[in-house]
Enzyme design. Structure first.
Site, PDB file in Angstrom:
ATOM      1  N   ARG A 112      -6.310 -41.426  34.351  1.00 22.07           N
ATOM      2  CA  ARG A 112      -5.475 -39.481  34.593  1.00 22.07           C
ATOM      3  C   ARG A 112      -4.032 -40.438  35.324  1.00 22.07           C
ATOM      4  NH1 ARG A 112      -4.704 -40.043  39.455  1.00 22.07           N
ATOM      5  NH2 ARG A 112      -3.491 -38.211  38.727  1.00 22.07           N
ATOM      6  N   GLY A 113      -3.320 -39.257  35.639  1.00 21.62           N
ATOM      7  CA  GLY A 113      -1.964 -39.208  36.014  1.00 21.62           C
ATOM      8  C   GLY A 113      -1.262 -40.417  34.672  1.00 21.62           C
ATOM      9  N   ALA A 114      -0.113 -39.353  34.685  1.00 22.89           N
ATOM     10  CA  ALA A 114       0.667 -39.731  33.017  1.00 22.89           C
ATOM     11  C   ALA A 114       1.369 -40.639  32.904  1.00 22.89           C
ATOM     12  CB  ALA A 114       2.266 -39.333  33.365  1.00 22.89           C
ATOM     13  N   ARG A 119      -4.438 -35.168  25.444  1.00 26.67           N
ATOM     14  CA  ARG A 119      -4.181 -34.324  26.591  1.00 26.67           C
ATOM     15  C   ARG A 119      -2.289 -33.648  26.130  1.00 26.67           C
ATOM     16  NH1 ARG A 119      -5.033 -35.339  32.961  1.00 26.67           N
ATOM     17  NH2 ARG A 119      -5.065 -33.770  32.680  1.00 26.67           N
ATOM     18  N   GLN A 129      -7.646 -34.135  43.284  1.00 29.74           N
ATOM     19  CA  GLN A 129      -6.919 -35.530  43.149  1.00 29.74           C
ATOM     20  C   GLN A 129      -6.456 -35.685  44.509  1.00 29.74           C
ATOM     21  OE1 GLN A 129      -7.103 -33.331  41.146  1.00 29.74           O
ATOM     22  NE2 GLN A 129      -6.142 -34.040  38.936  1.00 29.74           N
ATOM     23  N   ASP A 165       4.803 -34.734  35.216  1.00 30.98           N
ATOM     24  CA  ASP A 165       3.777 -35.267  34.104  1.00 30.98           C
ATOM     25  C   ASP A 165       4.636 -34.949  32.627  1.00 30.98           C
ATOM     26  OD1 ASP A 165       1.963 -33.657  36.255  1.00 30.98           O
ATOM     27  OD2 ASP A 165       0.575 -35.126  34.028  1.00 30.98           O
ATOM     28  N   ASN A 190       4.674 -30.013  36.154  1.00 32.36           N
ATOM     29  CA  ASN A 190       3.282 -31.346  37.236  1.00 32.36           C
ATOM     30  C   ASN A 190       1.907 -30.301  37.436  1.00 32.36           C
ATOM     31  OD1 ASN A 190       2.643 -33.796  38.495  1.00 32.36           O
ATOM     32  ND2 ASN A 190       2.833 -32.816  40.908  1.00 32.36           N
ATOM     33  N   LYS A 191       1.318 -31.239  38.249  1.00 35.07           N
ATOM     34  CA  LYS A 191       0.224 -30.371  38.840  1.00 35.07           C
ATOM     35  C   LYS A 191       0.050 -29.188  39.508  1.00 35.07           C
ATOM     36  CE  LYS A 191      -3.525 -31.964  37.757  1.00 35.07           C
ATOM     37  NZ  LYS A 191      -4.117 -31.513  37.005  1.00 35.07           N
TER      38      LYS A 191
END
Ligand code: MRU
Length: 366
Positions: free
Chosen positions: A45-47, A86, A205, A246, A256-257
Site C-alpha cells: 500500500r502507499g501510492a 484501487r 497505518q 495519492d 490523501n488518506k
C-alpha cells in the site's frame, strides 16, 4: 530500512503490511491475480509502492504468454485488470501506462517469433526493475529538498517537531518514503526530529506502520489518536505537518488518506505550515482540480471490525471513504524530487513535471 518490494528472479517479494507491527513477514507473488489481490487488500500500500508493485504484476501476467501473437492482447488485458485494483493513487495508472508504452514501443528486432517474445517479456521486467531503483532515487531527492526546506524554516532549532498522518514513509514506497524522507535524510545530515503519528482510523497505518518504521529507524515518535491532533497543535507541540499524497491535481488540490483534510484545516487555524511530499508520478496534470479525483470507498467492516473486534452495532450503516481532498489554499508547499512547488500551483507543478526537470542520475549526496 525494510524494503517493501523486491524481485527474487522468479517472483515479486512483498512485505505483508497487513501484519505490521507484530509480524514482519514476506509473501511471494507469482501471477497478476495475486498481485491484484495484494494491492486490493493493502498487503502492499502507499501510492508509490502500489505503482511499482503493479509494474511487476504486468510482467507476472505476460510471462505466461507462449505465442508471440498472444503477447499484445495479454499485455492489454493484464494492464486493464491491474488498473481496477484501487482507484485513487494515480501512481498505479502512471506505472501501468509506463510499462504498457515501454512494451509497445520496442525497436524493430530481426528475430524468430519465440526469440522476439522472449525479448518483449524481458523489456517489461527490465522496466519494472528500473522503476524499483528509480523510486529510491526519487524518494532520496524528495528527502534532500524537504530537509533543506525544514532547516530553512526552523534555523538553529535543536529538534523539529512534526506531525504526520497515515504512512508515507519507506513502507509506502520501495524503501525511503516521501513525507518521512526529509526526516531520514535530515537525520543523516545531523538534524534532530520528533514525530507525532496520527493513528489514522480505520486501518491504523499511522500507529501500525509509521510508528513501527520510525521506531525501527531510531526516530523519536509519539502516537496520538486522530482526534488529539487539535490538542497537540494548540499546545504548541507541532512545528509543521508533513504528509504524503495519492494524487495531486494540476491546481495543487491534494488527495490523501481520510483525515488529512481535517489536519490541514487545524494546521491553518494554528498557523502551522502544512507540507505535502510527492514524487511527480503522483501529480495528475490531466485533472484541473481535486474534484475530479476518484475517491475509493472501502468495506464498512474496516470501520466496524477494523481492529479485529466488533466496534459498532451489527448492521449499522457505515460510510468509509478511504481518502479526502485538501484544497490547495491549505497547502504551504509540495515537495517533489525536482524541487519545492508553491502557489500558484498551476504553474509550479507543471514546471516540476517538465521532462528536463526529472531526476535522472543519482546525486553525489544521495
Ligand atoms: O490506503 P493506503 O494505506 O494505501 O493509503 C496511503 C496513503 O494515503 C499515503 O499517505 C499516500 O499513499 C502517500 S504514500 C507516499
Amino acid at each position: 530500512m525494510l524494503q517493501t518490494i523486491s524481485w527474487t528472479g522468479q517472483a515479486a517479494r512483498l512485505l505483508d503490511q497487513t501484519l505490521l507491527p507484530t509480524e514482519t513477514s514476506y509473501v511471494e507473488i507469482t501471477d497478476e491475480r495475486q498481485m491484484w489481490d495484494a494491492i486490493k487488500r493493502l498487503v502492499v500500500r502507499g501510492a508509490p509502492a502500489i505503482g511499482v508493485a503493479a509494474a511487476f504484476g504486468v510482467y507476472l501476467g505476460v510471462r505466461q504468454v507462449e505465442e508471440l501473437s498472444g503477447f499484445k492482447p495479454k499485455l492489454k488485458q493484464v494492464c486493464d485488470y491491474l488498473a481496477t485494483s484501487r482507484p485513487t493513487a494515480v501512481n498505479l495508472f502512471w506505472a501501468i501506462d509506463r510499462i504498457y508504452k515501454h512494451a509497445r514501443s520496442h525497436p524493430r528486432y530481426r528475430a524468430t517469433p519465440q526469440k522476439l517474445l522472449k525479448i518483449l517479456k524481458q523489456r517489461v521486467l527490465d522496466e519494472a526493475l528500473v522503476m524499483l531503483e528509480e523510486d529510491n532515487r526519487v524518494c532520496r531527492a524528495i528527502g534532500r529538498h524537504g530537509a533543506k526546506l525544514l532547516s530553512e524554516i526552523f534555523p538553529g532549532r535543536d529538534r523539529i517537531d512534526l506531525l504526520t498522518h497515515c504512512n508515507a514513509g519507506g513502507l509506502a514506497t520501495v524503501q525511503y518514503g516521501t513525507a518521512l524522507a526529509p526526516i531520514y535524510i535530515g537525520t543523516e545530515q545531523g538534524m534532530k526530529f520528533h514525530v507525532f503519528a496520527d493513528e489514522t482510523r480505520p486501518l491504523l497505518q499511522g500507529s501500525r506502520i509509521t510508528a513501527f518504521e520510525l521506531q525501527q529507524n531510531g526516530i523519536p515518535v509519539t502516537v496520538i489518536c486522530d482526534g488529539m491532533a487539535a490538542t497537540v497543535m494548540s499546545q504548541g507541540k507541532v512545528g509543521a505537518v508533513i504528509v504524503g499524497t495519492d494524487r495531486v491535481a494540476a491546481n495543487g488540490d491534494v488527495a490523501n488518506k481520510i483525515g488529512t483534510l481535517g489536519v490541514a484545516i487545524l494546521a491553518k487555524h494554528y498557523k502551522i505550515p502544512f507540507f505535502v511530499a510527492a514524487p511527480t508520478s503522483s501529480i495528475d496534470l490531466s485533472l484541473a482540480t481535486g474534484a475530479g479525483i476518484p475517491i475509493e470507498e472501502r468495506s464498512g467492516s474496516e470501520v466496524s471490525r477494523g481492529l479485529g473486534k466488533q466496534t459498532a452495532p451489527p448492521d449499522v450503516a457505515i460510510y468509509n471513504p478511504a481518502f479526502d481532498v485538501t484544497p490547495n489554499d491549505l497547502v504551504t508547499a509540495i515537495i517533489t524530487e525536482n524541487g519545492v512547488a508553491q502557489a500558484p500551483y498551476i504553474r509550479s507543478l507543471a514546471l516540476m513535471c517538465e521532462p528536463r526537470a526529472r531526476v535522472t542520475s543519482p546525486s553525489p549526496r544521495g
